[in-house]
Write an enzyme that holds these catalytic residues in place. Structure first.
Site, PDB file in Angstrom:
ATOM      1  N   THR C  44       0.862  -1.183   0.000  1.00  0.00           N
ATOM      2  CA  THR C  44       0.000   0.000   0.000  1.00  0.00           C
ATOM      3  C   THR C  44       0.893   1.226   0.000  1.00  0.00           C
ATOM      4  O   THR C  44       1.900   1.281   0.718  1.00  0.00           O
ATOM      5  CB  THR C  44      -1.016   0.000   1.156  1.00  0.00           C
ATOM      6  OG1 THR C  44      -1.847   1.154   1.013  1.00  0.00           O
ATOM      7  CG2 THR C  44      -0.367   0.004   2.537  1.00  0.00           C
ATOM      8  N   GLU C  45       0.567   2.193  -0.853  1.00  0.00           N
ATOM      9  CA  GLU C  45       1.513   3.282  -1.135  1.00  0.00           C
ATOM     10  C   GLU C  45       1.737   4.219   0.043  1.00  0.00           C
ATOM     11  O   GLU C  45       2.691   4.994   0.043  1.00  0.00           O
ATOM     12  CB  GLU C  45       1.099   4.069  -2.379  1.00  0.00           C
ATOM     13  CG  GLU C  45      -0.264   4.729  -2.311  1.00  0.00           C
ATOM     14  CD  GLU C  45      -1.341   3.892  -2.969  1.00  0.00           C
ATOM     15  OE1 GLU C  45      -1.277   2.643  -2.869  1.00  0.00           O
ATOM     16  OE2 GLU C  45      -2.253   4.483  -3.577  1.00  0.00           O
ATOM     17  N   ASN C  46       0.883   4.135   1.059  1.00  0.00           N
ATOM     18  CA  ASN C  46       1.153   4.959   2.245  1.00  0.00           C
ATOM     19  C   ASN C  46       2.235   4.365   3.132  1.00  0.00           C
ATOM     20  O   ASN C  46       2.557   4.935   4.174  1.00  0.00           O
ATOM     21  CB  ASN C  46      -0.129   5.254   3.033  1.00  0.00           C
ATOM     22  CG  ASN C  46      -0.910   4.016   3.382  1.00  0.00           C
ATOM     23  OD1 ASN C  46      -1.049   3.122   2.559  1.00  0.00           O
ATOM     24  ND2 ASN C  46      -1.396   3.938   4.596  1.00  0.00           N
TER      25      ASN C  46
END
Lengths: 215, 231, 215, 231
Positions: C44-46
Site C-alpha cells: 500500500t503506497e502509504n
C-alpha cells in the site's frame, strides 16, 4: 604538540557546541581529539552520525570512518545508507566540514582531489562536502613538502568546487573569508607576518585587529 | 506456499553473463559481498562493467576480478583504494567513470526509483562536470546526472529472512540498500538467515520485493582480514 | 456473489503467486479476499508491504491502507516512508497494480482521477501506479451509473497516464491488451457478445479462442 | 554539556510566522501532528502555504486552520479527503497545487537532499504536467519536477530521545521523515520521550541533525477519533 596537532586544535576552537561536523582524512581527523565528545556530533559520509574514538580491543572491522579507519559508536548514534548520508551533506544539514587541501587560492577556491599529470581516479565525498556543508574549514601545511606555497594566487590543480572555503588554518596562520577575500586574523605560535608573506603567493589582507595588536 | 530465496553462491552466480553490468556493494571491503565475488572469480563471465564505489583493494574483493582481466569498465568514486587500478587504466585495459560519491549514491537510488535524471550542485565548475548538461535553477547552476542501473547486484547484508527482507550491520550498510533497488536481479549474501518474526517490520531496511536470492556468507571480514568460516 | 465480487475474483485469477500487488480503492480492495495470504504480497503506497486483513477487535487507527481503511500487518511485513514507497512504484518493483477507472478507451488509456466540470483536487497515487507497476489490471463496472459506457472510443475524461492498461475486467467481460488493441478473451457469467457490444463504444477484437469456443 | 530539544507546543509554535511555508506530516489524520496543529489554531500566524498530502478532514487537523481562513495555498496530492477544500478553492479563497503523490514525496525528499530538480515519467501527457518542462531521456519523455522546501515542518513521530533522534509507528511514518529533512526548522511531536540508549542506532529513521524541537503529543488519534490525553 606537533604542528598538525596545533592546526587541529585551532580548528576545534572555531566550532560551536552542538554542531554537526564532518572530518576529512589527515589533520581534520585529529580535530576530534580537541572536542568535548558530548557536545559535538561527528558525521562520516560512509553512513554514521555519532563517530567516536574506539579502544584497540573494541575495534570492529565493520565500523569505520570515511578514511576506512576503525571508529566507535557514540551514544545516540545512527546508521544510514550512502544516499541518505549524502542527502545530509548536499542538503545543507552538516554545519561544518573540515578538510585538507592541496591548494587554496586568493578567490577562496580549494583544490583537494587531483594532481595534474597524475591519474585522476579518486574523488570520494570531497566535492559533495565542499558544495554542501554550511561552513568549510581547510586545515593544511602552509607549504608543500617541496617548499612551494599551497596558498596560491590561483589554483593550478583542478578545483573541487566553485564555493569558497570559509576558514583556512595552516601551521603559520589563520585566514577568514570576508567580503570577497581572505583576511589573516591570527598568527600561529611565533610566526611573523613576514614568515607568512614569504611562503604565500595568494592575495590576502591582514586584519585591522591583528595590525592593531602588533603596533 | 512459502517462498524461500536461499541459494548457494556457486549456483546463483551463474545469473551473471558476459557483458553484464554489475552493482557490487561495499565501501572498500566493508560491506562487500566477498563470498559472491569469490564465486564470480570461478565463474567465466567476462567483459563486465562494475558499478561499485571502489574496485576493492589490490588482490582483494573486486581487485581479484581486475587481476583476472574480467572487467571492461568500472564506475565509482574512489578507485585510489586499489593501487592496481591506475595501471590497468593507463594501459588502456580498463575504462573508468569517476563520479563524486554523493552523485554516485544518488544515481543508484535514482536508478532504483524510476527517476530519469537529477540536478545537483556537486561538481559544477569542476573537471567531473565537463561535458555534462547544466541548468540554471533559481539562480544557481546545477549539473544533470543520469541514473545508474545494472543487470545484477551483488550485495551484503547482516540478516535476512526466507522472503528476502534485509537488515544491515553498522557502516557495512553503505551502498548495499541502494543497489538492492537498482538491478534486475539482486543477490544478497548475509551472515545469518533468521525467522521472519525475528525482524521487526519497523527496522527492515530492504523490503523483500527487492531481493531475488539469498546466500550465506562464507568469506567474512574480521580484524585479521578476510577469513573463511564454516557454514 | 455480487458482480463486484465476481470481478474481484476474476482479477485474482490473473495473478501469479509470489507477486507484489498494489490494490486501489473499491473493487480492487476486494481482490485480497480471493488470494492465498501466504503467497501474495500486498503493497500500500502509504508505506507498508505486507497488508493483510484485520479483525474488528485488533484495529489500530495508525495502521491503514491507501483508502485510509484499517488493515493488518502480515508476517514479514515492512514499513517505509512515502518516498521509498513511491520509489518501489515508480521504479518498477510492483508486479501488478489493480485499479478502478472512470473510463478506459480503445487505445488502452485509463481515466481514473478527475471528472471534467468537477473540481480537480485529488489524484493520490493513481498516476504513479499507472506509470510504474509492471502490469495494470483495471476492474470496473462495464457501464456508469447512468448506463453510459465506460469502455469508450476515446477518453473524454482527463487521462491518468499515457501507458496502456494490460487487462480490463468488467462485470461483462475480460479484455487483454495485445498487439496494440484490446482482445475480449472471456465473458463473465451468462453475458453474451451482444451484451458487451451494446454497452461498449470502444473498439475491441473478440479473441479467436473465444469465437472458436462459441462455434 | 547535554543537548535537550524538548519544548511545549505553545512555545515552539511561535516559530511560525505569517506568510511562512509549512510542511505538515500525515496521511489524513494518520501520523498528523495534531497537538502542534491545535497550538497553531491558537497562534496568530496567517497567510500560510501548507505542504501536506491532505488538508486534514473537514474541521479536523489542518481542516481547522482552513476554517480559520489562515491558509493562502495548499500543496498536496489528495485534497478530496476534506470536502470543504473545494468550496474555499472555488470561492477563490485558497490556492491549490496538486501533485501526484509520488512526485509530491520525491519533491520533498529532493528539497531535503539538495537536489535542484528531478525527472519523472509520472504525469507525462496528463493535465498535471501541463506547462511543465519535459525532456526526452533514452527515448522516453520525462517531466521536470522541482524540490519542495519549507520554513517550518510540523511532524509526528512515535519516540524521540533528547537529542531528537526519531522512530515512527506503522503507517504513521508516511511523509514525516521526508519533511524532517526539508524545512529550516523542524518540530516533532512524539508519543514518548525515551533515553537515547532505548533507540537502536540501526533502527533510527530520522537522525537528530534534522530535528530542532520535540513536543510531547497531547492530542492523539484513537479508534474513537482524536482524543486528549494527560501528559
Amino acid at each position: 604538540m606537533t604542528f598538525k596537532e596545533r592546526i587541529a586544535k585551532k580548528a576545534a576552537e572555531q566550532l560551536v557546541p552542538c554542531s554537526i561536523i564532518n572530518l576529512g582524512i589527515g589533520i581534520p581527523t585529529l580535530v576530534a581529539n580537541y572536542l568535548d565528545k558530548d557536545a559535538y556530533y561527528l558525521h562520516t559520509e560512509n553512513g554514521l552520525l555519532g563517530v567516536t574514538s574506539v579502544a584497540e580491543e573494541d575495534i570492529d572491522p565493520l565500523l569505520v570512518n570515511a578514511g576506512k579507519l576503525p571508529v566507535g559508536e557514540a551514544a545516540g548514534a545512527s546508521y544510514f545508507h550512502s544516499a541518505d548520508s549524502f542527502s545530509m551533506i548536499r542538503g545543507g544539514h552538516i554545519d561544518v566540514a573540515i578538510l585538507g587541501a592541496l591548494q587554496v587560492d586568493s578567490k577562496g577556491m580549494v583544490a583537494n582531489w587531483a594532481i595534474p599529470g597524475k591519474d585522476i581516479i579518486g574523488v570520494g565525498g570531497a566535492m559533495d562536502l565542499l558544495v554542501g556543508a554550511k561552513k568549510i574549514i581547510i586545515t593544511t601545511n602552509h607549504v608543500a613538502k617541496d617548499g612551494t606555497p599551497k596558498f596560491v594566487k590561483e589554483c593550478t590543480y583542478p578545483v573541487t568546487s566553485t564555493r569558497q572555503a570559509d576558514i583556512l588554518i595552516t601551521d603559520l596562520a589563520v585566514f577568514h573569508w570576508k567580503n570577497g577575500r581572505y583576511e589573516l586574523t591570527e598568527l600561529m605560535g611565533d610566526t611573523s607576518l613576514k614568515d607568512v608573506e614569504e611562503n604565500t603567493t595568494a592575495f590576502y589582507k591582514v586584519s585591522e585587529q591583528l595590525l592593531e595588536k602588533r603596533r | 506456499m512459502v517462498i524461500n530465496k536461499i541459494s548457494t553462491a556457486e549456483q546463483v552466480i551463474m545469473k551473471v553473463q558476459t557483458g553484464d553490468t554489475l552493482m557490487v556493494g561495499g565501501f572498500g571491503l566493508v560491506g562487500s559481498p566477498l563470498t559472491l565475488i569469490d564465486a564470480l572469480t570461478r565463474h567465466d563471465a567476462g567483459n563486465l562493467t562494475i558499478i561499485s564505489n571502489n574496485v576493492g583493494e589490490a588482490g582483494k574483493g573486486l581487485g581479484l576480478l581486475l587481476r583476472q582481466d574480467r572487467l571492461k569498465k568500472a564506475v565509482g568514486s574512489y578507485f585510489t583504494s586499489n593501487r592496481e587500478v591506475a595501471k590497468w587504466y593507463n594501459d588502456g585495459l580498463l575504462e573508468l567513470e569517476l563520479l563524486p560519491q554523493g552523485t554516485f549514491s544518488e544515481a543508484i537510488r535514482a536508478g532504483g526509483a524510476g527517476i530519469g535524471g537529477f540536478y545537483t550542485k556537486t561538481a559544477v565548475g569542476t573537471d567531473l562536470a565537463a561535458g555534462k548538461e547544466t541548468k540554471l535553477i533559481d539562480g544557481e547552476t546545477y549539473v544533470l546526472e543520469k541514473p545508474l542501473k545494472a543487470n545484477v547486484a551483488l550485495i551484503r547484508a547482516w540478516k535476512a529472512d526466507l522472503k528476502g527482507n534485509l537488515i544491515y550491520y553498522k557502516t557495512a550498510r553503505n551502498f548495499n540498500p541502494l543497489m538492492a533497488s537498482a538491478a534486475d536481479y539482486v543477490i544478497a549474501e548475509v551472515d545469518e538467515i533468521v525467522d521472519e518474526r525475528d525482524l521487526s517490520p519497523e527496522e527492515i531496511v530492504t523490503p523483500h520485493l527487492y531481493v531475488d536470492a539469498i546466500v550465506e556468507s562464507r568469506l567474512i571480514l574480521t580484524r585479521e582480514g578476510v577469513v573463511e568460516r564454516d557454514i
